[in-house]
Write a protein that holds these residues in place. Structure first.
Motif, PDB file in Angstrom:
ATOM      1  N   ILE A   1       0.873  -1.169   0.000  1.00  0.00           N
ATOM      2  CA  ILE A   1       0.000   0.000   0.000  1.00  0.00           C
ATOM      3  C   ILE A   1       0.914   1.224   0.000  1.00  0.00           C
ATOM      4  O   ILE A   1       1.676   1.446   0.943  1.00  0.00           O
ATOM      5  N   VAL A   2       0.850   2.027  -1.063  1.00  0.00           N
ATOM      6  CA  VAL A   2       1.782   3.150  -1.199  1.00  0.00           C
ATOM      7  C   VAL A   2       1.190   4.467  -0.705  1.00  0.00           C
ATOM      8  O   VAL A   2       1.931   5.402  -0.403  1.00  0.00           O
ATOM      9  N   HIS A   3      -0.147   4.571  -0.640  1.00  0.00           N
ATOM     10  CA  HIS A   3      -0.796   5.793  -0.174  1.00  0.00           C
ATOM     11  C   HIS A   3      -1.512   5.541   1.148  1.00  0.00           C
ATOM     12  O   HIS A   3      -1.939   4.417   1.429  1.00  0.00           O
ATOM     13  N   ARG A   4      -1.641   6.586   1.930  1.00  0.00           N
ATOM     14  CA  ARG A   4      -2.373   6.462   3.188  1.00  0.00           C
ATOM     15  C   ARG A   4      -3.837   6.105   2.904  1.00  0.00           C
ATOM     16  O   ARG A   4      -4.462   6.712   2.049  1.00  0.00           O
ATOM     17  N   PRO A   5      -4.385   5.122   3.625  1.00  0.00           N
ATOM     18  CA  PRO A   5      -5.761   4.686   3.333  1.00  0.00           C
ATOM     19  C   PRO A   5      -6.776   5.794   3.582  1.00  0.00           C
ATOM     20  O   PRO A   5      -6.607   6.639   4.472  1.00  0.00           O
ATOM     21  N   PHE A   6      -7.825   5.781   2.789  1.00  0.00           N
ATOM     22  CA  PHE A   6      -8.976   6.665   2.988  1.00  0.00           C
ATOM     23  C   PHE A   6     -10.215   5.788   2.941  1.00  0.00           C
ATOM     24  O   PHE A   6     -10.582   5.264   1.897  1.00  0.00           O
ATOM     25  N   ARG A   7     -10.850   5.612   4.087  1.00  0.00           N
ATOM     26  CA  ARG A   7     -12.030   4.762   4.196  1.00  0.00           C
ATOM     27  C   ARG A   7     -13.248   5.622   4.493  1.00  0.00           C
ATOM     28  O   ARG A   7     -13.206   6.471   5.395  1.00  0.00           O
ATOM     29  N   SER A   8     -14.312   5.405   3.740  1.00  0.00           N
ATOM     30  CA  SER A   8     -15.539   6.182   3.896  1.00  0.00           C
ATOM     31  C   SER A   8     -16.723   5.226   3.953  1.00  0.00           C
ATOM     32  O   SER A   8     -17.402   5.010   2.937  1.00  0.00           O
ATOM     33  N   PRO A   9     -16.997   4.622   5.117  1.00  0.00           N
ATOM     34  CA  PRO A   9     -18.107   3.669   5.221  1.00  0.00           C
ATOM     35  C   PRO A   9     -19.465   4.364   5.122  1.00  0.00           C
ATOM     36  O   PRO A   9     -19.608   5.531   5.476  1.00  0.00           O
ATOM     37  N   HIS A  10     -20.454   3.634   4.643  1.00  0.00           N
ATOM     38  CA  HIS A  10     -21.813   4.157   4.542  1.00  0.00           C
ATOM     39  C   HIS A  10     -22.425   4.272   5.932  1.00  0.00           C
ATOM     40  O   HIS A  10     -22.045   3.536   6.860  1.00  0.00           O
ATOM     41  N   HIS A  11     -23.389   5.188   6.085  1.00  0.00           N
ATOM     42  CA  HIS A  11     -23.939   5.427   7.423  1.00  0.00           C
ATOM     43  C   HIS A  11     -24.800   4.263   7.924  1.00  0.00           C
ATOM     44  O   HIS A  11     -25.166   4.244   9.102  1.00  0.00           O
ATOM     45  N   THR A  12     -25.113   3.285   7.077  1.00  0.00           N
ATOM     46  CA  THR A  12     -25.876   2.119   7.528  1.00  0.00           C
ATOM     47  C   THR A  12     -24.970   1.005   8.055  1.00  0.00           C
ATOM     48  O   THR A  12     -25.463  -0.087   8.360  1.00  0.00           O
ATOM     49  N   ILE A  13     -23.690   1.247   8.178  1.00  0.00           N
ATOM     50  CA  ILE A  13     -22.747   0.212   8.608  1.00  0.00           C
ATOM     51  C   ILE A  13     -23.054  -0.247  10.032  1.00  0.00           C
ATOM     52  O   ILE A  13     -23.531   0.530  10.871  1.00  0.00           O
ATOM     53  N   SER A  14     -22.784  -1.517  10.310  1.00  0.00           N
ATOM     54  CA  SER A  14     -22.991  -2.056  11.660  1.00  0.00           C
ATOM     55  C   SER A  14     -21.751  -1.830  12.505  1.00  0.00           C
ATOM     56  O   SER A  14     -20.665  -1.527  11.996  1.00  0.00           O
ATOM     57  N   ASP A  15     -21.907  -2.009  13.818  1.00  0.00           N
ATOM     58  CA  ASP A  15     -20.764  -1.812  14.714  1.00  0.00           C
ATOM     59  C   ASP A  15     -19.686  -2.861  14.484  1.00  0.00           C
ATOM     60  O   ASP A  15     -18.488  -2.571  14.574  1.00  0.00           O
ATOM     61  N   ALA A  16     -20.078  -4.116  14.157  1.00  0.00           N
ATOM     62  CA  ALA A  16     -19.087  -5.168  13.901  1.00  0.00           C
ATOM     63  C   ALA A  16     -18.292  -4.889  12.632  1.00  0.00           C
ATOM     64  O   ALA A  16     -17.087  -5.148  12.576  1.00  0.00           O
ATOM     65  N   ALA A  17     -18.965  -4.360  11.609  1.00  0.00           N
ATOM     66  CA  ALA A  17     -18.254  -4.040  10.368  1.00  0.00           C
ATOM     67  C   ALA A  17     -17.323  -2.847  10.548  1.00  0.00           C
ATOM     68  O   ALA A  17     -16.309  -2.739   9.863  1.00  0.00           O
TER      69      ALA A  17
ATOM     70  N   GLU B   1     -13.471  -1.378   9.498  1.00  0.00           N
ATOM     71  CA  GLU B   1     -13.110  -0.170   8.763  1.00  0.00           C
ATOM     72  C   GLU B   1     -12.088   0.669   9.514  1.00  0.00           C
ATOM     73  O   GLU B   1     -11.222   1.293   8.904  1.00  0.00           O
ATOM     74  N   ILE B   2     -12.163   0.701  10.854  1.00  0.00           N
ATOM     75  CA  ILE B   2     -11.215   1.534  11.585  1.00  0.00           C
ATOM     76  C   ILE B   2      -9.804   0.959  11.523  1.00  0.00           C
ATOM     77  O   ILE B   2      -8.826   1.709  11.584  1.00  0.00           O
ATOM     78  N   SER B   3      -9.682  -0.355  11.366  1.00  0.00           N
ATOM     79  CA  SER B   3      -8.357  -0.953  11.200  1.00  0.00           C
ATOM     80  C   SER B   3      -7.874  -0.818   9.758  1.00  0.00           C
ATOM     81  O   SER B   3      -6.677  -0.647   9.519  1.00  0.00           O
ATOM     82  N   LEU B   4      -8.791  -0.886   8.799  1.00  0.00           N
ATOM     83  CA  LEU B   4      -8.403  -0.671   7.407  1.00  0.00           C
ATOM     84  C   LEU B   4      -7.960   0.767   7.169  1.00  0.00           C
ATOM     85  O   LEU B   4      -7.235   1.052   6.217  1.00  0.00           O
ATOM     86  N   ALA B   5      -8.413   1.696   8.041  1.00  0.00           N
ATOM     87  CA  ALA B   5      -7.983   3.095   7.954  1.00  0.00           C
ATOM     88  C   ALA B   5      -6.725   3.368   8.762  1.00  0.00           C
ATOM     89  O   ALA B   5      -6.330   4.529   8.899  1.00  0.00           O
ATOM     90  N   HIS B   6      -6.085   2.339   9.297  1.00  0.00           N
ATOM     91  CA  HIS B   6      -4.863   2.513  10.101  1.00  0.00           C
ATOM     92  C   HIS B   6      -3.794   3.249   9.292  1.00  0.00           C
ATOM     93  O   HIS B   6      -3.561   2.944   8.122  1.00  0.00           O
ATOM     94  N   ASN B   7      -3.177   4.237   9.911  1.00  0.00           N
ATOM     95  CA  ASN B   7      -2.173   5.114   9.271  1.00  0.00           C
ATOM     96  C   ASN B   7      -2.775   5.994   8.181  1.00  0.00           C
ATOM     97  O   ASN B   7      -2.031   6.533   7.350  1.00  0.00           O
ATOM     98  N   GLY B   8      -4.109   6.142   8.188  1.00  0.00           N
ATOM     99  CA  GLY B   8      -4.764   6.959   7.180  1.00  0.00           C
ATOM    100  C   GLY B   8      -5.923   7.748   7.756  1.00  0.00           C
ATOM    101  O   GLY B   8      -5.861   8.213   8.895  1.00  0.00           O
ATOM    102  N   VAL B   9      -6.979   7.885   6.962  1.00  0.00           N
ATOM    103  CA  VAL B   9      -8.129   8.736   7.310  1.00  0.00           C
ATOM    104  C   VAL B   9      -9.398   7.896   7.299  1.00  0.00           C
ATOM    105  O   VAL B   9      -9.642   7.128   6.351  1.00  0.00           O
ATOM    106  N   LEU B  10     -10.202   8.031   8.338  1.00  0.00           N
ATOM    107  CA  LEU B  10     -11.542   7.454   8.388  1.00  0.00           C
ATOM    108  C   LEU B  10     -12.535   8.600   8.275  1.00  0.00           C
ATOM    109  O   LEU B  10     -12.581   9.479   9.139  1.00  0.00           O
ATOM    110  N   PHE B  11     -13.324   8.605   7.217  1.00  0.00           N
ATOM    111  CA  PHE B  11     -14.257   9.700   6.938  1.00  0.00           C
ATOM    112  C   PHE B  11     -15.681   9.216   7.154  1.00  0.00           C
ATOM    113  O   PHE B  11     -16.136   8.263   6.506  1.00  0.00           O
ATOM    114  N   LEU B  12     -16.392   9.856   8.077  1.00  0.00           N
ATOM    115  CA  LEU B  12     -17.789   9.545   8.359  1.00  0.00           C
ATOM    116  C   LEU B  12     -18.646  10.660   7.771  1.00  0.00           C
ATOM    117  O   LEU B  12     -18.797  11.723   8.371  1.00  0.00           O
ATOM    118  N   ASP B  13     -19.175  10.420   6.591  1.00  0.00           N
ATOM    119  CA  ASP B  13     -20.018  11.407   5.918  1.00  0.00           C
ATOM    120  C   ASP B  13     -21.436  11.325   6.479  1.00  0.00           C
ATOM    121  O   ASP B  13     -21.951  10.227   6.719  1.00  0.00           O
TER     122      ASP B  13
END
Length: 386
Positions: A266-282, A294-306
């Motif tokens: 992975i060469v760029h910092r992750p940017f994860r933008s999950p949908h607002h219907t996401i469950s707590d387990a996901a 999603e919060i682990s997939l955004a490690h070293n990057g950005v987690l965006f909650l739109d």
């Protein structure tokens, strides 16, 4: 005859070396796989039998016992097909067992012997390097990823016959050359860029300060103001990933099966933008076999909650501890697994939530303005409307 081959099991984002012992005796006529395998491992018998017959070898018709140690760790997935098949052919005397113990092997078999890609190749290679193996034999699609580990020879194969030829003559395969130079070349290449934003000086300054200090931020503004557009361009002004951060991030995406095919790092910092219907387990991770969320997939990057107010309250509550501790712990009956979760939290929302209950009041205000314009025209010429 007892033969040992070696595979690997994923626990969290790390790997554990699995010893696969195969014993072919002269009594009985069944294949037994023991050592806490799941259904995918048990079903490997049919795939292995078809593969061995397609290659012109014979499947032993006597009692064959396959033991996967340590026996108290659950073995999941079809990636153990290759080491089990190699162990059976070696234990039955069809291929030499001289070099089997020097290499870690993983790969899912098709009925014709084609090797399918697997998950978690990078952590497997890192653990193999720690355990002192000479090299790894992995599917060709995962070879470039595993080759990023220093001091380990990685051989990529597309058919089990290549592995058989390799154990007969080690010169038939050449180790994969890692593409480390591409990691530094492609770090500055983005599809979008922060410099494309025109105007918006105050919010750009705020995001620059947040990016410099790794601060969390929330963007509040009306629809169409550019909140999502600015958020997607935030990773382009973050510091580039170091090689250690890239390896750590790639390891998480590899375990989750989110790594692009034939990708090495992975060469760029992750940017994860999950949908607002996401469950707590996901969002935080979980499942019967814990997987990163999603919060682990955004490690070293950005987690965006739109549209932050649209997320369920339970989903937002479970993020409190990971945001503070920079990790999330998934507890199960037999084990507890830690997933890294060091991310920059970015959220956006409208100033107020649209609600149908306010429609009558909105109509009344509009009619009041129309009436007041007729009554006080000079006042409305000097005012502005909201």
């Amino acid at each position: 005859m007892i033969v040992k081959t070696f595979g690997s099991a994923i626990q969290g984002v790390n790997a554990i070396t699995i010893t696969i012992e195969v014993n072919v005796s002269s009594q009985g006529n069944r294949l037994f796989i023991v050592g806490l395998p799941d259904n995918a491992v048990k079903e490997s018998e049919r795939r292995i039998e078809s593969t061995i017959q397609c290659m012109g070898f014979r499947m032993p018709r006597t009692r064959t016992v396959v033991n996967m140690a340590p026996a108290d760790i659950r073995k999941a997935g079809a990636a153990y097909d290759l080491p089990i098949a190699a162990g059976i052919m070696a234990a039955s005397g069809q291929i030499p067992a001289t070099h089997l113990e020097a290499y870690l092997m993983m790969g899912e078999l098709s009925l014709d012997g084609t090797i399918q890609p697997i998950k978690g190749a990078l952590p497997m290679a890192m653990q193999a390097q720690k355990d002192g193996f000479q090299g790894c034999i992995l599917p060709k699609q995962n070879a470039q990823e595993a080759a990023m580990v220093n001091g380990l020879k990685v051989y990529g194969i597309s058919h089990i016959s290549e592995a058989v030829n390799f154990f007969n003559d080690p010169n038939t395969l050449q180790p994969v050359v890692p593409a480390r130079d591409e990691f530094y070349i492609t770090q500055d290449q983005f599809d979008v860029d922060f410099s494309e934003v025109k105007g918006q000086y105050q919010i750009k300054r705020a995001l620059e300060i947040a990016a410099a200090g790794g601060h969390n931020a929330i963007l509040i503004g009306p629809p169409g103001a550019g909140k999502t557009m600015l958020a997607k361009r935030l990773p382009t002004i973050l510091p580039p990933l170091t090689l250690l951060e890239a390896l750590e991030t790639t390891k998480i995406h590899s375990v989750a099966g989110k790594l692009p095919q034939h990708a090495s790092l992975i060469v760029h910092r992750p940017f994860r933008s999950p949908h607002h219907t996401i469950s707590d387990a996901a969002l935080v991770g979980g499942g019967s076999i814990p997987q990163p969320g999603e919060i682990s997939l955004a490690h070293n990057g950005v987690l965006f909650l739109d549209e932050l107010p649209e997320f369920k309250r339970k989903v937002l509550e479970v993020m409190r501890q990971p945001v503070e501790e920079r990790k999330v712990t998934i507890s199960r009956a037999r084990t507890a697994i830690d997933f890294p979760a060091s991310f920059m939290l970015l959220a956006s929302m409208n100033p107020c939530r649209f609600d149908e209950r306010f429609q009558p009041e909105k109509k009344w205000i509009k009619s009041w303005i129309i009436r007041s314009q007729a009554t006080f025209p000079r006042f409305h010429q000097k005012s502005f409307y909201w």
